[in-house]
Design a protein around this motif. Structure first.
Motif, PDB file in Angstrom:
ATOM      1  N   GLU A  64      45.596 112.724  10.869  1.00 17.32           N
ATOM      2  CA  GLU A  64      46.731 112.731  11.787  1.00 17.32           C
ATOM      3  C   GLU A  64      47.431 111.371  11.809  1.00 17.32           C
ATOM      4  O   GLU A  64      48.660 111.294  11.917  1.00 17.32           O
ATOM      5  CB  GLU A  64      46.273 113.118  13.194  1.00 17.32           C
ATOM      6  N   LYS A  65      46.664 110.305  11.707  1.00 14.26           N
ATOM      7  CA  LYS A  65      47.262 108.972  11.660  1.00 14.26           C
ATOM      8  C   LYS A  65      48.029 108.800  10.356  1.00 14.26           C
ATOM      9  O   LYS A  65      49.103 108.197  10.320  1.00 14.26           O
ATOM     10  CB  LYS A  65      46.187 107.886  11.783  1.00 14.26           C
ATOM     11  N   LEU A  66      47.470 109.345   9.262  1.00 12.81           N
ATOM     12  CA  LEU A  66      48.155 109.294   7.968  1.00 12.81           C
ATOM     13  C   LEU A  66      49.475 110.050   8.044  1.00 12.81           C
ATOM     14  O   LEU A  66      50.494 109.579   7.530  1.00 12.81           O
ATOM     15  CB  LEU A  66      47.259 109.905   6.884  1.00 12.81           C
ATOM     16  N   ILE A  67      49.458 111.210   8.696  1.00 12.61           N
ATOM     17  CA  ILE A  67      50.678 111.993   8.872  1.00 12.61           C
ATOM     18  C   ILE A  67      51.699 111.183   9.665  1.00 12.61           C
ATOM     19  O   ILE A  67      52.895 111.190   9.374  1.00 12.61           O
ATOM     20  CB  ILE A  67      50.393 113.324   9.611  1.00 12.61           C
ATOM     21  N   GLY A  68      51.216 110.463  10.671  1.00 14.85           N
ATOM     22  CA  GLY A  68      52.109 109.626  11.474  1.00 14.85           C
ATOM     23  C   GLY A  68      52.774 108.546  10.642  1.00 14.85           C
ATOM     24  O   GLY A  68      53.957 108.240  10.828  1.00 14.85           O
ATOM     25  N   VAL A  69      52.015 107.968   9.703  1.00 14.60           N
ATOM     26  CA  VAL A  69      52.574 106.948   8.803  1.00 14.60           C
ATOM     27  C   VAL A  69      53.660 107.556   7.924  1.00 14.60           C
ATOM     28  O   VAL A  69      54.740 106.999   7.754  1.00 14.60           O
ATOM     29  CB  VAL A  69      51.458 106.336   7.923  1.00 14.60           C
ATOM     30  N   ILE A  70      53.373 108.730   7.376  1.00 12.00           N
ATOM     31  CA  ILE A  70      54.335 109.411   6.512  1.00 12.00           C
ATOM     32  C   ILE A  70      55.601 109.763   7.293  1.00 12.00           C
ATOM     33  O   ILE A  70      56.714 109.539   6.816  1.00 12.00           O
ATOM     34  CB  ILE A  70      53.717 110.690   5.910  1.00 12.00           C
ATOM     35  N   ASP A  71      55.421 110.294   8.491  1.00 15.26           N
ATOM     36  CA  ASP A  71      56.580 110.658   9.307  1.00 15.26           C
ATOM     37  C   ASP A  71      57.446 109.440   9.618  1.00 15.26           C
ATOM     38  O   ASP A  71      58.673 109.502   9.548  1.00 15.26           O
ATOM     39  CB  ASP A  71      56.125 111.297  10.623  1.00 15.26           C
ATOM     40  N   GLY A  72      56.789 108.333   9.957  1.00 17.43           N
ATOM     41  CA  GLY A  72      57.534 107.142  10.334  1.00 17.43           C
ATOM     42  C   GLY A  72      58.330 106.545   9.199  1.00 17.43           C
ATOM     43  O   GLY A  72      59.407 105.983   9.404  1.00 17.43           O
ATOM     44  N   LEU A  75      60.251 110.577   6.987  1.00 20.09           N
ATOM     45  CA  LEU A  75      61.097 111.519   7.710  1.00 20.09           C
ATOM     46  C   LEU A  75      62.543 111.053   7.895  1.00 20.09           C
ATOM     47  O   LEU A  75      63.466 111.866   7.776  1.00 20.09           O
ATOM     48  CB  LEU A  75      60.465 111.861   9.054  1.00 20.09           C
ATOM     49  N   PRO A  76      62.788 109.744   8.171  1.00 26.79           N
ATOM     50  CA  PRO A  76      64.181 109.307   8.324  1.00 26.79           C
ATOM     51  C   PRO A  76      65.023 109.495   7.063  1.00 26.79           C
ATOM     52  O   PRO A  76      66.252 109.507   7.137  1.00 26.79           O
ATOM     53  CB  PRO A  76      64.035 107.817   8.674  1.00 26.79           C
ATOM     54  N   HIS A  77      64.363 109.636   5.923  1.00 26.34           N
ATOM     55  CA  HIS A  77      65.083 109.767   4.655  1.00 26.34           C
ATOM     56  C   HIS A  77      65.047 111.185   4.092  1.00 26.34           C
ATOM     57  O   HIS A  77      65.451 111.418   2.958  1.00 26.34           O
ATOM     58  CB  HIS A  77      64.494 108.806   3.611  1.00 26.34           C
ATOM     59  N   PHE A  78      64.538 112.134   4.879  1.00 28.60           N
ATOM     60  CA  PHE A  78      64.422 113.514   4.427  1.00 28.60           C
ATOM     61  C   PHE A  78      65.303 114.412   5.280  1.00 28.60           C
ATOM     62  O   PHE A  78      65.207 114.405   6.502  1.00 28.60           O
ATOM     63  CB  PHE A  78      62.967 113.975   4.513  1.00 28.60           C
ATOM     64  N   ASP A  79      66.167 115.185   4.643  1.00 27.87           N
ATOM     65  CA  ASP A  79      67.077 116.077   5.365  1.00 27.87           C
ATOM     66  C   ASP A  79      66.357 117.393   5.632  1.00 27.87           C
ATOM     67  O   ASP A  79      66.570 118.397   4.947  1.00 27.87           O
ATOM     68  CB  ASP A  79      68.341 116.305   4.528  1.00 27.87           C
ATOM     69  N   ILE A  80      65.492 117.376   6.640  1.00 27.45           N
ATOM     70  CA  ILE A  80      64.653 118.527   6.931  1.00 27.45           C
ATOM     71  C   ILE A  80      65.467 119.760   7.321  1.00 27.45           C
ATOM     72  O   ILE A  80      65.135 120.885   6.945  1.00 27.45           O
ATOM     73  CB  ILE A  80      63.632 118.174   8.033  1.00 27.45           C
ATOM     74  N   ASP A  81      66.557 119.570   8.071  1.00 31.48           N
ATOM     75  CA  ASP A  81      67.362 120.713   8.506  1.00 31.48           C
ATOM     76  C   ASP A  81      68.045 121.397   7.324  1.00 31.48           C
ATOM     77  O   ASP A  81      68.036 122.629   7.214  1.00 31.48           O
ATOM     78  CB  ASP A  81      68.413 120.263   9.525  1.00 31.48           C
TER      79      ASP A  81
END
Length: 224
Positions: A64-72, A75-81
């Motif tokens: 979960e901490k690893l996921i948090g690192v990836i998200d941080g 995620l700002p550079h991925f157009d998820i929508d």
């Protein structure tokens, strides 16, 4: 084919998250200035190097901490929508805004949980970013790379980027040896929605996460 896609995907996603930095000249724009797709990858690399430095073993035991690192970092550079709309295909028009939002979050979370450990297993030098030859005046662009597999073979992996209304370049697709990740899952999502409906699919992604993606791929392979 899906088996090979899954194998390359684990490295490809970690490759986007940890691709080698390419030297820039002094005229390269700062982070606050509009970045090219290649520079976006470079920034992700720099931030991840800092984020995981000295705590690789700890992150390996704390997903979960690893996921948090990836998200941080990612995620700002991925157009998820936009990516989720492409994956939904024709069903995006039928879905409510709330359903599209829930699907986008559930699908992204499933993917990050599935490939998170690929980042920790990544060996620097496996991914080579090829010289950029696109037109930055276009609204879409591609960062081309080559990924070295365990057997020494090179796999072509392209990362598709889209320019937002604010002028930012964001990734939305990974193309492995000509196979679009978005298209691959769109076909499987289409079959699942026709079978059980979008709400059931969203619930499955939210409750099963990475296992739901495994099921989608197995079902897709069985139908071929």
């Amino acid at each position: 084919m899906l088996r090979r896609l899954a194998l390359a995907s684990a490295i490809a996603f970690s490759g986007l998250l940890a691709a080698p930095v390419i030297a820039q000249d002094a005229s390269a724009p700062a982070a606050s200035v509009q970045q090219t797709p290649v520079q976006v990858v470079q920034e992700i690399t720099s931030k991840l190097d800092t984020a995981i430095a000295g705590q690789r073993d700890k992150l390996k035991n704390d997903k979960e901490k690893l996921i948090g690192v990836i998200d941080g970092v990612f995620l700002p550079h991925f157009d998820i929508d936009y990516a989720s709309i492409l994956v939904l295909g024709q069903h995006a028009r039928e879905a409510t805004p709330e359903q599209r939002s829930h699907f986008a979050k559930a699908f992204y979370n499933s993917i990050t949980h599935r490939y998170a450990e690929g980042l920790l297993n990544y060996t620097r030098g496996r991914v080579k970013v090829l010289p950029f030859g696109g037109d930055l005046n276009d609204k879409r662009s591609v960062v081309r790379t080559q990924v070295a597999m365990d057997d020494g073979k090179l796999v072509s992996v392209d990362y598709a980027f889209r320019k937002s209304s604010s002028g930012e370049w964001k990734a939305y697709d990974v193309i492995i040896e000509g196979i679009s990740y978005v298209t691959n899952y769109r076909n499987q999502v289409d079959a699942e929605i026709k079978k059980d409906g979008i709400d059931k699919l969203i619930n499955t992604l939210e409750t099963q996460g990475a296992k739901a993606l495994d099921t989608l791929e197995k079902d897709g392979k069985a139908s071929q």
